[in-house]
Write a protein that holds these residues in place. Structure first.
Motif, PDB file in Angstrom:
ATOM      1  N   GLY A 289       7.020  -4.985  -4.259  1.00  0.00           N
ATOM      2  CA  GLY A 289       6.602  -3.596  -4.336  1.00  0.00           C
ATOM      3  C   GLY A 289       5.113  -3.400  -4.118  1.00  0.00           C
ATOM      4  N   LYS A 290       4.558  -2.415  -4.793  1.00  0.00           N
ATOM      5  CA  LYS A 290       3.156  -2.059  -4.562  1.00  0.00           C
ATOM      6  C   LYS A 290       2.177  -3.112  -5.063  1.00  0.00           C
ATOM      7  CE  LYS A 290       1.456   0.680  -8.361  1.00  0.00           C
ATOM      8  NZ  LYS A 290       1.089   2.019  -8.840  1.00  0.00           N
ATOM      9  N   TYR A 291       2.649  -4.009  -5.956  1.00  0.00           N
ATOM     10  CA  TYR A 291       1.745  -5.016  -6.517  1.00  0.00           C
ATOM     11  C   TYR A 291       1.707  -6.315  -5.705  1.00  0.00           C
ATOM     12  CZ  TYR A 291       1.983  -1.899 -10.551  1.00  0.00           C
ATOM     13  OH  TYR A 291       1.927  -0.811 -11.371  1.00  0.00           O
ATOM     14  N   LYS A 292       2.489  -6.372  -4.654  1.00  0.00           N
ATOM     15  CA  LYS A 292       2.596  -7.610  -3.874  1.00  0.00           C
ATOM     16  C   LYS A 292       1.240  -8.056  -3.328  1.00  0.00           C
ATOM     17  CE  LYS A 292       5.274  -9.736  -0.147  1.00  0.00           C
ATOM     18  NZ  LYS A 292       6.353  -9.515   0.863  1.00  0.00           N
ATOM     19  N   GLU A 293       0.428  -7.104  -2.884  1.00  0.00           N
ATOM     20  CA  GLU A 293      -0.862  -7.433  -2.271  1.00  0.00           C
ATOM     21  C   GLU A 293      -2.015  -7.433  -3.271  1.00  0.00           C
ATOM     22  OE1 GLU A 293      -0.769  -8.490   0.744  1.00  0.00           O
ATOM     23  OE2 GLU A 293       1.364  -7.989   0.891  1.00  0.00           O
ATOM     24  N   TRP A 294      -1.735  -7.141  -4.528  1.00  0.00           N
ATOM     25  CA  TRP A 294      -2.804  -7.150  -5.530  1.00  0.00           C
ATOM     26  C   TRP A 294      -3.254  -8.577  -5.818  1.00  0.00           C
ATOM     27  CZ3 TRP A 294      -3.100  -3.193 -10.036  1.00  0.00           C
ATOM     28  CH2 TRP A 294      -2.938  -1.899  -9.551  1.00  0.00           C
ATOM     29  N   THR A 295      -4.487  -8.711  -6.243  1.00  0.00           N
ATOM     30  CA  THR A 295      -5.013 -10.019  -6.652  1.00  0.00           C
ATOM     31  C   THR A 295      -4.401 -10.417  -7.990  1.00  0.00           C
ATOM     32  OG1 THR A 295      -7.115  -9.572  -5.541  1.00  0.00           O
ATOM     33  CG2 THR A 295      -7.099 -11.328  -7.211  1.00  0.00           C
ATOM     34  N   ALA A 311     -10.858  -3.920  -8.961  1.00  0.00           N
ATOM     35  CA  ALA A 311      -9.792  -2.996  -8.581  1.00  0.00           C
ATOM     36  C   ALA A 311      -8.600  -3.748  -8.007  1.00  0.00           C
ATOM     37  CB  ALA A 311     -10.321  -1.987  -7.562  1.00  0.00           C
ATOM     38  N   LYS A 312      -7.401  -3.250  -8.292  1.00  0.00           N
ATOM     39  CA  LYS A 312      -6.145  -3.819  -7.814  1.00  0.00           C
ATOM     40  C   LYS A 312      -6.015  -5.301  -8.193  1.00  0.00           C
ATOM     41  CE  LYS A 312      -5.515  -0.580  -3.993  1.00  0.00           C
ATOM     42  NZ  LYS A 312      -4.561   0.220  -4.778  1.00  0.00           N
ATOM     43  N   ALA A 351      -6.216  -1.819 -12.929  1.00  0.00           N
ATOM     44  CA  ALA A 351      -5.609  -3.144 -13.119  1.00  0.00           C
ATOM     45  C   ALA A 351      -4.310  -2.991 -13.907  1.00  0.00           C
ATOM     46  CB  ALA A 351      -6.579  -4.075 -13.849  1.00  0.00           C
ATOM     47  N   ARG A 352      -3.543  -4.093 -13.950  1.00  0.00           N
ATOM     48  CA  ARG A 352      -2.315  -4.146 -14.738  1.00  0.00           C
ATOM     49  C   ARG A 352      -2.297  -5.475 -15.499  1.00  0.00           C
ATOM     50  NH1 ARG A 352      -2.312   0.427 -13.767  1.00  0.00           N
ATOM     51  NH2 ARG A 352      -0.747   1.730 -12.725  1.00  0.00           N
TER      52      ARG A 352
END
Length: 751
Positions: A289-295, A311-312, A351-352
């Motif tokens: 999903g949207k978090y696939k490309e997050w660090t 960020a991200k 962030a998450r």
């Protein structure tokens, strides 16, 4: 029966023409190397096999079964070089030479040359690994190199020792034509009959009742199916493993709720028993999903107060805390987490953070959370009514795991859905269902694959570990597991270097174990130190996982299984030398009376050092017979009297022994301590109230913070009579369910 009989006859008849899997194997291309010569004797072959070391890759590759991934030295498809390669074994039919096709990345027959009728003639049908026996095939390359400037046609006429098959446009000799016609006719006949048999079988299966219907996955579709060669062989083993496991993930209600909470609050803490799927859910969310490309950033060992995410960034902590959580205060850690959440995560898209933690660990770690924060919505429990797995979810998980096993291990097993559903309805998994499903799907021995995996998981794991250790004649697995028992737990002389560096140096591993034990005991075990790093790599994914540069057991139940193995096999060694937090999870199995005395002496020694909660929490004390014998030992020479008023020396909660005995429900010991308390009129009331307070904390561990240390009578008395659990039960209810309700001292204090 006639259809089945015909089918087996056809199988037997067609077996002569059977060819092993010859699909492209990208893993082989990593090992391909041009060489000047190939081995032509058994001795030379073994020497080259050892040098090439295909064994190191056979359990990583996914092209074929590990035992079929073998060393080859053959010609290439252009006939201009010899190639050494690790590739799946292939049956060469028709008396042709074997080749490695570099473009196709596979071993196959080289249809341009036959070696059937030459001086080193080959068999009509032979294994590709036997190519070294037919050196005429290697002569082709040697002659090609000698006359590389000559046309291919001239080269063929100059090689009288090699039979040249016709080119695509030429006609074969009459004898060969007859042979080809026969072979083609046989294959066509087998194919036609096989199709008819398959159709008959499918018709027969359609008529089965619903109870005989094989397990099919509702959530499975062709879009998510993983092809055997879909993974990039240049990726690491763990990368490929994660990519593949994502394809077989089942999105349960628990997983959906986790994602929902994460979006709403910016953080989620997944709480559940080992193997319930916490880590899989976290991995799935982070890598889709949207978090696939997050660090991605592991903050397990970082100071949360100084953490400033970019960020991200997706932060995670897998398997929060562990071990003896009462040894240090965790109030500040939780306060730091709440501050971090408020500053960087709440109502922000910066962030998450996902944290996974075992329910048994959270039960203890949660006592350090402020009462007002304990019901935050980002604490998500797997065992809550709305998050528990439904039967459909269980069957979906099991089916996907079976598909995963088929892809990874070529295990293609069918299951009777209705029968399995009935078994799961009565099964009492001692760990999370997803982990049991994984064990069930990946069990290669059909005789071991049954509902016992769900009902008696610890026994199943223990026996699996025993088979793994004892099937390794070199003792590498045994040595590695023993080393991990010492390395992964708090001990005084823990090495500062990473475990990776230790495993690569056998001498240092040996010295490390010698620092805790006698050479005589280690020699008795016949340990091996030379191949530990490779062994750890091979066991990664099955028994071990790797976190940064640290190998550890895949789940706690594997640690328990290894402890059980050594506890049974080398009892004296375990009792004398093993770190205490390993000893505490061992269970009693067929231990002799003399050995039990040795174990009680070890526990008594630790108790004399003030480790009350550590000792009384041990699994072995759950055996009532052993507890009674242990209590008898403690009464010798007034040992208990001397420790009655002492505080625990290893916990932040400095309660005396009677509190811990009551909290862990050690019935014989708590009654014995109460009887001793009655003889000390100055302290009997405090001891009695502490015994009742222990019952409250055993029912709700969070209640332990309601009394400060050292405990006082008034505060302890107030806490006891104020207690009321979520079901409305008070201290009187708890006592009625214990063996203390009729004790004279307790009765006096309740008035």
């Amino acid at each position: 029966m006639k259809t089945k009989g015909l089918f087996f006859v056809l199988l037997a008849w067609g077996s002569f023409f059977k060819v092993t899997e010859n699909e492209s194997c990208p893993w082989s291309s990593q090992t391909e190397k041009t060489v000047q010569s190939c081995p032509t004797t058994k001795e030379e072959l073994e020497k080259q096999k050892a040098r090439k070391n295909c064994e190191a890759l056979k359990k990583q590759q996914n092209c074929t079964e590990p035992e079929k991934f073998q060393y080859h030295c053959v010609i290439n498809e252009l006939e201009n070089s010899l190639v050494e390669v690790c590739a799946p074994e292939y049956i060469i039919n028709g008396g042709y030479c074997a080749e490695y096709n570099i473009v196709g990345a596979l071993i196959q027959a080289h249809y341009n040359f036959k070696c059937l009728e030459k001086s080193f003639h080959c068999e009509l049908r032979y294994k590709s690994t036997d190519a070294y026996l037919y050196k005429d095939c290697y002569t082709v390359v040697k002659h090609m190199l000698q006359i590389s400037n000559t046309s291919h046609e001239k080269f063929i006429t100059d090689l009288p020792s090699i039979t040249t098959d016709t080119s695509i446009s030429a006609k074969p000799a009459s004898g060969q034509t007859k042979e080809y016609v026969i072979v083609v006719a046989v294959f066509v006949g087998v194919f036609v009959i096989a199709v008819i048999v398959i159709i008959l079988i499918l018709i027969f299966r359609r008529r089965r009742t619903e109870e005989q219907e094989p397990l099919q996955m509702d959530a499975c579709n062709t879009d998510t199916a993983v092809k055997e060669n879909s993974l990039d062989p240049t990726k690491t083993n763990s990368d490929n493993e994660l990519t593949t496991s994502m394809e077989y993930f089942v999105e349960t209600r628990f997983a959906k709720e986790c994602l929902k909470i994460l979006e709403e609050r910016g953080m989620v803490v997944l709480i559940g028993e080992q193997g319930c799927g916490k880590t899989s859910i976290a991995d799935h969310i982070m890598n889709t999903g949207k978090y696939k490309e997050w660090t991605k950033r592991d903050i397990q060992d970082e100071n949360i107060d100084t953490l400033k995410p970019e960020a991200k960034t997706f932060l995670y902590i897998d398997d929060l805390f562990d071990g003896y959580l009462y040894e240090k205060e965790l109030y500040e850690w939780w306060n730091s987490l709440f501050r971090f959440h408020s500053r960087f995560l709440e109502n922000k898209d910066l962030a998450r953070l996902i944290i996974t933690v075992k329910d048994t660990v959270m039960k203890k770690a949660g006592v350090f959370i402020e009462v007002s924060k304990r019901n935050e919505t980002f604490f998500l429990k797997a065992d809550s009514d709305e998050n528990q797995l439904s039967m459909d979810e269980k069957l979906n998980i099991l089916g996907r795991q079976c598909e995963y096993a088929k892809w990874k291990r070529k295990l293609d097993k069918s299951f009777i859905r209705k029968k399995l559903e009935n078994e799961l309805n009565v099964a009492k998994c001692s760990i999370g269902f997803p982990l049991c499903a994984n064990m069930y799907a990946f069990e290669e021995d059909n005789s071991e694959r049954d509902s016992a995996i769900f009902d008696h998981t610890r026994k199943y794991v223990r026996e699996s570990i025993k088979r793994k250790i004892e099937s390794d004649k070199a003792n590498d697995v045994k040595t590695l597991f023993l080393l991990l028992l010492f390395y992964l737990h708090p001990i005084d002389s823990h090495p500062n270097e990473s475990l990776d560096s230790y495993l690569k140096d056998g001498k240092r591993c040996q010295e490390f174990l010698q620092s805790f034990s006698s050479d005589k005991m280690l020699d008795k075990m016949n340990l091996s130190y030379e191949n530990l790093y490779q062994t750890a790599h091979e066991l990664e994914g099955s028994f071990l996982i790797k976190h940064k540069k640290l190998y550890k057991f895949k789940h706690r139940i594997y640690l328990e299984g290894v402890c059980d193995y050594f506890f049974l096999k080398y009892f004296d060694f375990i009792v004398d030398y093993i770190p205490f937090d390993v000893l505490r999870i061992c269970k009693l199995y067929d231990v002799s009376t003399a050995d039990l005395k040795i174990l009680r002496d070890r526990l008594k020694k630790n108790l004399s050092e003030g480790a009350f909660f550590k000792v009384l929490e041990c699994d072995v004390l759950k055996d009532t017979t052993f507890e009674k014998s242990f209590c008898d030992d403690l009464q010798e020479k007034c040992f208990l009297e001397s420790k009655m008023l002492c505080s625990d020396a290893t916990s932040v909660f400095k309660f005396p022994m009677i509190f811990w005995a009551s909290m862990y429900n050690l019935k014989t010991l708590e009654r014995t301590l109460l009887e001793l308390a009655e003889k000390d009129k100055d302290n009997e009331r405090l001891q009695g109230y502490l015994a009742m307070f222990g019952k409250c904390c055993g029912d709700d561990e969070n209640y332990i913070t309601c009394v400060t240390c050292p405990p006082e009578i008034e505060q302890t008395q107030k806490a006891v009579f104020k207690y009321k659990n979520s079901k409305g039960k008070r201290i009187q209810h708890l006592l009625s369910e214990s063996n203390l309700s009729d004790h004279p001292l307790i009765l006096r204090l309740l008035k």
